[in-house]
Design an enzyme around this catalytic site. Structure first.
Site, short mmCIF file in Angstrom:
data_model
loop_
_atom_site.label_atom_id
_atom_site.label_comp_id
_atom_site.label_asym_id
_atom_site.label_seq_id
_atom_site.Cartn_x
_atom_site.Cartn_y
_atom_site.Cartn_z
N SER A 133 0.83 -1.19 0.00
CA SER A 133 0.00 0.00 0.00
C SER A 133 0.86 1.24 0.00
O SER A 133 1.90 1.26 0.65
CB SER A 133 -0.87 0.00 1.25
OG SER A 133 -1.56 1.22 1.34
N ASP A 134 0.47 2.26 -0.73
CA ASP A 134 1.19 3.51 -0.57
C ASP A 134 0.70 4.17 0.71
O ASP A 134 -0.29 3.74 1.29
CB ASP A 134 1.07 4.42 -1.80
CG ASP A 134 -0.35 4.91 -2.02
OD1 ASP A 134 -1.26 4.27 -1.50
OD2 ASP A 134 -0.52 5.92 -2.71
N LYS A 135 1.44 5.14 1.16
CA LYS A 135 1.11 5.72 2.45
C LYS A 135 0.13 6.86 2.29
O LYS A 135 -0.99 6.81 2.80
CB LYS A 135 2.39 6.25 3.13
CG LYS A 135 2.11 7.04 4.41
CD LYS A 135 3.40 7.44 5.11
CE LYS A 135 4.16 8.54 4.43
NZ LYS A 135 3.53 9.87 4.58
#
Ligand code: ATP
Ligand code: CA
Length: 900
Positions: free
Chosen positions: A328-330
């Site tokens: 997941s990107d942040k």
């Protein structure tokens, strides 16, 4: 086919379509008229076949139905009109139930196609509007930018480094550069450089075009129409169901052939044997299985869409249950992407100055000259804009500013310090815009005829370009290594608390800028992310953060979200986190080693995402990956499940993705994985149900034939049982709500079979009980030697009640139905209630009594039967209880106990 607009100039195109190259269409009545003439700009086509024809077709498609017809015909020839009528009625019911289900499955698949509306920017009366692409008409003026999907066929009238990826139309993978020049009118599709086609994707630059064709008239529409003729691809599960169906058919037909032959040699009437054989074939072959699987998948997808996860491809639903790594990107997925400056640092400060929370602009922080320079750079090197139109806001902020959230945070901070937007007084000469590869933004401005560069961005990038710094008093000094270290240690301290750090500088000599200081920007985690991560982790899913942010900030946020990191920062950063640059220096085998344990990937660019996904997949992981940008598209395609952000994502990312989150939130991924696992469980449950009924029916008849007994069920009764087995009760098992415990189970291995030994055991046990008790009832009833209507009615009702109890226990593989709540599945209640009502009609209504050769049963009979037939439920309850006792099932409660 040639296209006249290819050879037209842009002016000719506008004249021909009565539109304007700058303001677009202006007359509302004219637009409405065009809309009535050309219709919606979409590819929905009416079914050419009427529903009646589709229904009638069902009667001649299935060879078994034709065989039944044949036996009805033979019955007429032999003078058994009653039999013929019964068989005909049964055929009608069987076909109708099958048809209704298939029709429903098609309707729900169609509904899937309409889940993702496409939007586009159209200019009408000179005003740019964001509208649904279906509303476009020929003559409309469209503006396109990088990441957009082309909404209709356009003649391009304006192109700035405009490149379009036409691979889904022409197969050509290199983006094509577009121009506005007139060309020859008979060029092949791949060389029509002054046109952009519906469904293609903008990869570079920006441009504008006039709509020349919409809907089915577009090039894509033509391809689509021919494509529709070819069969829809099936999901792996659907394929394996087809395969299973064929195997079961082969087995059943062999068994039935034996039954019929044996009966024949025993001297039974051959017509009766034929009819029973064929009915048995109809009943034992689970022809409804593939359809129920499709409906279950489709309904599951519709349910997910209500939970804000839109699945674009049916097979992804299956994969969801197998996902064991989520990358997941942040920013924006784990965090809100709603940023506020909470700290400021200028060289010389012992601790950063804290900006209090709240909206009020006046607060008692003394603004030093140094701070003023820091704020000025941030304000000038900024692309945020004041909202023109509030409804345009994609973010849920109340801020009057729109733009990159970092830019908005900075401009708001400036406002709070009383620095009003200074961009008007400095004319901007050039700009290096921010992107995820560059990680900074810089502008060159002209103020009082001096050219000054202003820069802001990730600290390492900014500090590299600096040679001086200003202190609090605004005095300029040389940037010595010791000062650099001091700045770094302050950056580190702020990042450790999870703040995103932006540095700012300015100067006259581009590579010798003056460093002004740092902003610490807070971006709070989204609600429920922590809980979702926890649940996913207990379900055996690894969560990895891949971010463009700094390693210290990323680790801090990851830890705050409960990701699997040691408590010491040193340890976490050294052993569980890695930056994109470090990743680039590793060879393939070390990369695999790193990705098998790392939790955080920081300072990455989009191409690192691909590297990480590839490495994980080579380790055998099933990977889900989130992304939003044009550059994320390859990684989204590569991942087993690509997940695009519905709100902030580009069309390119959405087209590449298998699933779209309409709320951009990580918690939604949890719901989707839950549904994915749940759907798979449900499919196994109704397969268990169908198989046990089918095995029981087949064995019952086989046994009585082999032992020379009379048939306990007649053809009509067998067909009725088939309706229950293939019909509503089975389907209702497919919509059973997702069990809470599903997330406790580990992801399903990629190619795990559906028919496990455990499932088969369960099928055999249930079938055994059903056959045993039903045979018992039959033998007891026909003691007098003669098989009367009463005897078969008892046997028949016994079997049907067994089926209902069996359906009830099949609602869960491991959980007691009393824990599930006996009435908690509404569709199940309706299906079973309906089936029982049907059964009552069959045995109490004179007309049906005649058809089914049944007789009314007394209350005592019914009670006895219920007592006997509920055994199948009790035995399964004991099996479930035993599983729990042995600790063979992980549930929420066992886990909690275990962890205390
Ligand atoms: N608008 C901006 N102007 C200048 N610098 C920025 C801007 N936005 C972000 N940065 C800097 O670039 C760095 C990385 O940003 P990037 O966009 O690559 O990450 P992100 O996409 O926001 O994070 P994630 O990958 O977790 O979603 C940030 O840490 C910040 O220092
Ligand atoms: Ca991002």
């Amino acid at each position: 086919m040639s296209n006249p607009y290819l050879s037209y100039t842009t002016e000719q195109t506008c004249t021909d379509l009565e539109t304007d190259v700058h303001v677009g269409l202006s007359n509302i009545q004219d637009i409405a008229k065009r809309h009535t003439v050309y219709g919606d700009n979409d590819l929905a086509v009416d079914d050419d076949e009427s529903i009646v024809v589709q229904f009638l077709k069902q009667f001649i498609q299935d060879p078994l139905i034709l065989l039944l017809f044949a036996s009805a015909a033979i019955s007429i020839l032999l003078g058994n009109i009653d039999d013929a009528f019964s068989i005909a009625l049964a055929i009608f019911i069987v076909v109708t139930v099958g048809f209704v289900q298939e029709y429903r499955s098609e309707k729900s698949l169609e509904a899937l196609n309409n889940l993702v509306p496409h939007y586009c920017n159209v200019i009408r009366s000179g005003v740019s509007q964001h509208v649904v692409a279906t509303k476009l008409v020929p003559g409309d003026l469209i503006s396109l930018q990088i990441g957009d999907r082309v909404p209709a066929d356009l003649r391009i009238v304006d192109a700035v480094e405009f490149e379009v990826d036409e691979s889904n139309l022409t197969g050509e993978t290199n983006p094509r550069k577009k121009t506005t020049e007139p060309l020859m009118s008979n060029l092949p599709l791949g060389e029509r450089n002054n046109m952009a086609f519906m469904g293609t994707l903008v990869r570079h630059g920006h441009g504008r075009g006039i709509v020349v064709a919409t809907g089915a008239d577009t090039e894509f529409g033509r391809v689509f129409l021919t494509m529709r003729e070819t069969e829809k691809p099936k999901t792996p599960l659907q394929n394996s169901m087809d395969h299973l169906g064929k195997q079961l058919s082969a087995i059943s037909i062999a068994g039935i052939a034996i039954i019929v032959l044996v009966g024949f040699f025993q001297g039974k009437k051959w017509l009766e044997m034929l009819t029973i054989g064929v009915s048995l074939a109809v009943a034992a072959i689970p022809e409804g299985l593939p359809i129920i699987v499709t409906v279950t998948l489709a309904l599951g997808v519709l349910r997910m869409s209500k939970k804000r996860a839109i699945v674009r491809r049916l097979p992804s639903v299956e994969t969801l249950g197998s996902v064991n790594v989520i990358c997941s990107d942040k920013t924006g997925t784990l965090t809100m992407n709603h940023m506020t400056v909470t700290k400021m640092y200028t060289p010389g400060m012992t601790t950063p100055c804290i900006i209090p929370d709240g909206d009020h602009l006046d607060f008692s922080i003394e603004k030093t000259v140094g701070m003023n320079k820091l704020l000025l750079s941030a304000a000038l090197c900024n692309n945020s804009k004041r909202h023109v139109n509030k409804s345009d806001a994609i973010l849920d902020t109340t801020s009057p500013w729109a733009g990159f959230p970092v830019d908005v945070a900075l401009i708001e901070c400036c406002e709070r310090f009383g620095l009003n937007d200074p961009r008007g007084s400095y004319s901007r000469l050039s700009e290096m815009p921010f992107n995820s590869e560059r990680k900074y933004m810089s502008v060159i401005t002209n103020f009082n005829s001096t050219k000054t560069t202003f820069m802001k961005g990730a600290m390492d990038h900014v500090l590299k370009s600096c040679a001086y710094y200003t202190d609090s008093a605004g005095v300029q000094h040389e940037l010595t290594p010791s000062i650099r270290d001091e700045i770094r240690s302050h950056e580190m301290d702020m990042a450790k608390t999870g703040l995103r750090i932006i540095a700012a500088a300015s100067g006259i000599i581009p590579n010798k800028l003056v460093f002004h200081g740092l902003f610490g920007i807070n971006d709070p985690p989204r609600p429920y992310v922590r809980e979702s991560i926890q649940q996913l982790m207990t379900g055996g899913v690894r969560i990895i953060m891949i971010t463009g942010d700094s390693i210290v900030t990323a680790v801090s946020v990851a830890r705050a979200l409960g990701m699997a990191l040691p408590s010491s920062d040193q340890d976490a950063i050294q052993n569980y986190a890695i930056t994109g640059d470090q990743l680039d220096e590793l060879d393939d085998s070390s990369i695999r080693d790193v990705v098998s344990r790392a939790v955080v990937f920081a300072r990455t660019t989009p191409h690192h995402k691909m590297k990480i996904v590839k490495a994980l997949q080579s380790l055998g992981d099933v990977v889900a990956m989130t992304g939003d940008g044009v550059n994320d598209a390859p990684a989204l395609k590569l991942a087993d499940i690509g997940i695009a952000m519905g709100r902030q994502g580009t069309d390119v990312a959405k087209e590449a993705a298998d699933m779209i989150l309409t709320d951009d939130s990580f918690a939604t991924i949890l719901h989707a994985v839950e549904e994915g696992k749940g759907i798979f469980n449900n499919i196994r449950n109704f397969i268990t149900f169908q198989l046990s009924t089918s095995v029981a029916a087949l064995s019952l008849i086989a046994i009585s034939s082999l032992f020379g007994l009379q048939n306990p069920l007649n053809a009509m009764q067998i067909l009725w049982i088939n309706i229950l087995m293939d019909g509503p009760p089975a389907q209702s098992l497919g919509v059973e709500a997702v069990d809470d415990d599903v997330m406790m189970k580990p992801p399903r291995p990629r190619n795990a079979p559906i028919l496990t030994v455990q499932l088969l055991k369960r099928v055999l046990i249930s079938a055994f009980i059903i056959v045993l008790v039903t045979t018992l009832i039959f033998t007891v009833e026909k003691k007098d030697g003669e098989v009367t209507a009463r005897d078969t009615t008892m046997t028949f009702t016994c079997f049907v009640l067994f089926d209902m109890f069996n359906a009830l226990s099949c609602r869960s593989e491991t959980k007691s139905v009393f824990k599930l709540g006996i009435f908690s599945n509404r569709m199940f209640n309706i299906a079973v209630g309906g089936s029982l009502l049907g059964q009552a009609l069959v045995i109490y209504m004179p007309l049906f009594q005649k058809i089914f050769q049944t007789e009314a049963l007394g209350l005592k009979d019914i009670v006895t039967l219920i007592i006997y037939t509920s055994s199948v439920l009790w035995v399964d309850e004991i099996r479930k209880w035993y599983l729990h006792r042995k600790g063979l099932v992980r549930t929420k409660s066992t886990k909690i106990l275990g962890s205390v």
